[in-house]
Write an enzyme that holds these catalytic residues in place. Sequence first.
Site, PDB file in Angstrom:
ATOM      1  N   ARG A 279       0.803  -1.231   0.000  1.00 38.15           N
ATOM      2  CA  ARG A 279       0.000   0.000   0.000  1.00 38.15           C
ATOM      3  C   ARG A 279       0.839   1.286   0.000  1.00 38.15           C
ATOM      4  NH1 ARG A 279      -5.542  -0.445   1.157  1.00 38.15           N
ATOM      5  NH2 ARG A 279      -5.524   1.720   1.824  1.00 38.15           N
TER       6      ARG A 279
ATOM      7  N   TYR B 140      -0.240  11.520   0.382  1.00 42.41           N
ATOM      8  CA  TYR B 140       0.495  12.501   1.198  1.00 42.41           C
ATOM      9  C   TYR B 140       1.192  13.533   0.325  1.00 42.41           C
ATOM     10  CZ  TYR B 140      -0.533  10.271   5.638  1.00 42.41           C
ATOM     11  OH  TYR B 140      -1.194   9.797   6.747  1.00 42.41           O
TER      12      TYR B 140
ATOM     13  N   SER C 214       2.032  14.465   6.856  1.00 48.25           N
ATOM     14  CA  SER C 214       0.892  14.796   7.707  1.00 48.25           C
ATOM     15  C   SER C 214       1.258  15.941   8.652  1.00 48.25           C
ATOM     16  CB  SER C 214       0.496  13.572   8.534  1.00 48.25           C
ATOM     17  OG  SER C 214      -0.426  13.961   9.531  1.00 48.25           O
TER      18      SER C 214
ATOM     19  N   CYS D  17     -12.426   1.202  20.653  1.00 50.86           N
ATOM     20  CA  CYS D  17     -11.369   0.246  20.968  1.00 50.86           C
ATOM     21  C   CYS D  17     -10.257   0.325  19.925  1.00 50.86           C
ATOM     22  CB  CYS D  17     -11.941  -1.168  20.996  1.00 50.86           C
ATOM     23  SG  CYS D  17     -13.320  -1.311  22.128  1.00 50.86           S
TER      24      CYS D  17
ATOM     25  N   HIS E 148     -18.380  17.461  25.705  1.00 54.26           N
ATOM     26  CA  HIS E 148     -17.882  18.568  26.523  1.00 54.26           C
ATOM     27  C   HIS E 148     -18.359  19.894  25.904  1.00 54.26           C
ATOM     28  CE1 HIS E 148     -15.059  21.589  28.039  1.00 54.26           C
ATOM     29  NE2 HIS E 148     -15.055  20.845  29.127  1.00 54.26           N
TER      30      HIS E 148
ATOM     31  N   ASP F 163      -9.839  22.666  30.212  1.00 53.68           N
ATOM     32  CA  ASP F 163     -10.922  22.474  31.175  1.00 53.68           C
ATOM     33  C   ASP F 163     -11.144  20.978  31.448  1.00 53.68           C
ATOM     34  OD1 ASP F 163     -13.290  23.464  32.716  1.00 53.68           O
ATOM     35  OD2 ASP F 163     -14.334  22.211  31.258  1.00 53.68           O
TER      36      ASP F 163
ATOM     37  N   CYS G   5     -16.314  -4.161  26.110  1.00 54.96           N
ATOM     38  CA  CYS G   5     -17.384  -4.375  25.145  1.00 54.96           C
ATOM     39  C   CYS G   5     -18.013  -5.731  25.442  1.00 54.96           C
ATOM     40  CB  CYS G   5     -16.837  -4.372  23.726  1.00 54.96           C
ATOM     41  SG  CYS G   5     -16.236  -2.764  23.230  1.00 54.96           S
TER      42      CYS G   5
ATOM     43  N   CYS H 185     -16.314  -8.557  23.721  1.00 58.83           N
ATOM     44  CA  CYS H 185     -14.853  -8.451  23.676  1.00 58.83           C
ATOM     45  C   CYS H 185     -14.207  -9.803  23.956  1.00 58.83           C
ATOM     46  CB  CYS H 185     -14.379  -7.444  24.717  1.00 58.83           C
ATOM     47  SG  CYS H 185     -12.591  -7.237  24.771  1.00 58.83           S
TER      48      CYS H 185
ATOM     49  N   CYS I 215      -7.535  -5.948  26.643  1.00 59.07           N
ATOM     50  CA  CYS I 215      -8.468  -4.881  27.058  1.00 59.07           C
ATOM     51  C   CYS I 215      -8.811  -5.021  28.538  1.00 59.07           C
ATOM     52  CB  CYS I 215      -9.757  -4.930  26.245  1.00 59.07           C
ATOM     53  SG  CYS I 215      -9.529  -4.515  24.523  1.00 59.07           S
TER      54      CYS I 215
END
Lengths: 391, 391
Positions: free
Chosen positions: A84, A92, A99, A165, A199, A351, A371, A374, A379
Amino acid sequence: MSLFNLSGKAARSPLLCSAPFRSLATTAAAAPSKKAPTAVVLMNLGGPKDLDAVHPFLLNLFSDGDLIPIPFQKYSAKFIAARRTPKIQTQYAQIGGGSPIHAWTELQGKLLEERLDKLSPQTAPHKSYIAFRYASPLTPETVAQMQKDGISRAVALTLYPQYSCSTTGSSLNELWKTLKHMDPESKIAWSVVDRFPTHPGLVEVFAKHIEASLMTYPEHERKDVVLLFSAHSLPMDIVNRGDPYPQEVAATVQRVVERLGHSNPFRLIWQSQVGPRPWLGPKTDAVLEGYARLGKKNLLMIPIAFVSDHVETLFEVDIEYGELAKEHGITGFKRVESLNADPMFIDAMADIVATHIKRGKPVSTQMPLRCPLCTNEKCGESKQFFASQQL
Amino acid sequence: MSLFNLSGKAARSPLLCSAPFRSLATTAAAAPSKKAPTAVVLMNLGGPKDLDAVHPFLLNLFSDGDLIPIPFQKYSAKFIAARRTPKIQTQYAQIGGGSPIHAWTELQGKLLEERLDKLSPQTAPHKSYIAFRYASPLTPETVAQMQKDGISRAVALTLYPQYSCSTTGSSLNELWKTLKHMDPESKIAWSVVDRFPTHPGLVEVFAKHIEASLMTYPEHERKDVVLLFSAHSLPMDIVNRGDPYPQEVAATVQRVVERLGHSNPFRLIWQSQVGPRPWLGPKTDAVLEGYARLGKKNLLMIPIAFVSDHVETLFEVDIEYGELAKEHGITGFKRVESLNADPMFIDAMADIVATHIKRGKPVSTQMPLRCPLCTNEKCGESKQFFASQQL
């Protein structure tokens, strides 16, 4: 391609910003203050700084079993990453050769330090670190630097507003795994900001960016602009496992729309699906074609699950979807500016962290719950590790 | 099976409630007041009153191309309805021989009339009607009754808090189709309350019911109870078409959890999948098995997308999932009481309708926007019809 400036003067790249910030290396070399700093570790996926960094970035990405579990991961990752790399390098190359996520994250960290020192003087000085999942600085580099700096208290701060996840979960599993080896005596006490989907400060800055973008449409068309909140999709097997991400992304969208006083119609849509597996939709490209067919001319894209510009905003939305929209006669295809280092966003983050520190608990109520389907034992152990931290 | 009373005295069936309410027929026979009433038409799916009504109910359901588009619908619906009737009759037999949804909806309507007359005296008297999608009173019956009553102004009020093309959308398409034939001169002016996923009153009543249920767990286990918000699932082709339902259900869940001060961990899960097509998950039954495997003993079910008890709460959650939970050793499986005719819920609905009337607009900002991949021309025409009403 729809690149536009919100203020007419805001910089597209953090490298052009005037706010002073030092590189991690320079900061690390500075003499430590007498009081050990409180570390704030900004977690994000990261991205290749230049075209040579694309291959190692992809190799890290495809090696992540928490993100993409594939058979014979170590070997298949090498094969897929190599295959890839040329295609991704082309992407890019079209957004400036790399990036901007590292520069944005560094700037976010530095600005956050300043705000936190004021908001939470009792835990000052605050020192920001970056732990990227797939690009340097990777978690082991960061932990090594923190140890060198004598850190004993750290906040792991995700930069993904909504928990998946595949993203925050993977970063926390990596941090837990790293600490198990590098800090077996638990000299650093950790707490975690694992999500902040609704938030008020986050909602406000999204709303402001949308309002600014809406103002760029002709007045008589403004009310008909369709707001398309586009988030990175998830494969359906992850959704069906009970990943909390789709619910939380939806919650952010709702709050932003309510803050806008329901000024415009909207949809939550999902981008960046790859491969043959079924993914959550509606797919952003199909949505653009669909709304073109239904005669819509003005579509405003809002990346609602990323805070910093990177390939999914600059290439995929602006270039790929931008061209698709143009082909289909959507003349008013635009994208809101990403949050990047907008002072309102930094205030929101400050904050969030200050409130978290004040609360004095290592994790949120939600984080320890795995989960329902899961089967990743990491995890369980990682959640247990962070939930049982003594602050 | 986990049937329990919130207050220890709240009735499970509206037929046992002491609040006075008259049947639709009785109301219709009453002498009309001098000022024509403002109609409030409560839209819901409906349910069979008794076992004989199961077949016609299923026939209506499988004939609905907006809900389940099947080839040769008219003929296949007959075949499928006949085949499924015995199984579904068994389910209704287990919950008292019929659905309580008609009685609940009638009571909701009557209580709503009283509240609205006080809240919005300028549009009083208010008269409630029911338009069920699959059981009597069906939309044509209701429109006929409204015409007999001399109604000239009506509010179509969905009882689904979150909008789906399969539920509220289907009801509105049916209403539009009916009006085209029965009121071609548009003598009744309509406006639509098409969704209310995050109305503060709705959120409050859900939160209160959850708090009451949490109090029934032993104190030392209370904080570990997992809140499972269970909503009727959607087939993935509807999700991928851009149906707004999953986003809105998620928004309700978030607001309720925030109102609870994040007291407990939670998940949004999806129930009632049937047939071979892929549906949105995680599936409620798989979630129960998954959390049993992860050692969870206390799971509290919250039906978050239904307001009245019917087969999906009384049979599917209480009996089917209840038995499944028991088999897997989940000792603390419970369900919160449905909203039914809780005065707080009625107050919320009254506020929603009164605010809507005061706003003076026929539809919400969101309603006219079709799903991006919609190919149902009825949706376009129906939305246009309601959006262009002159009030």
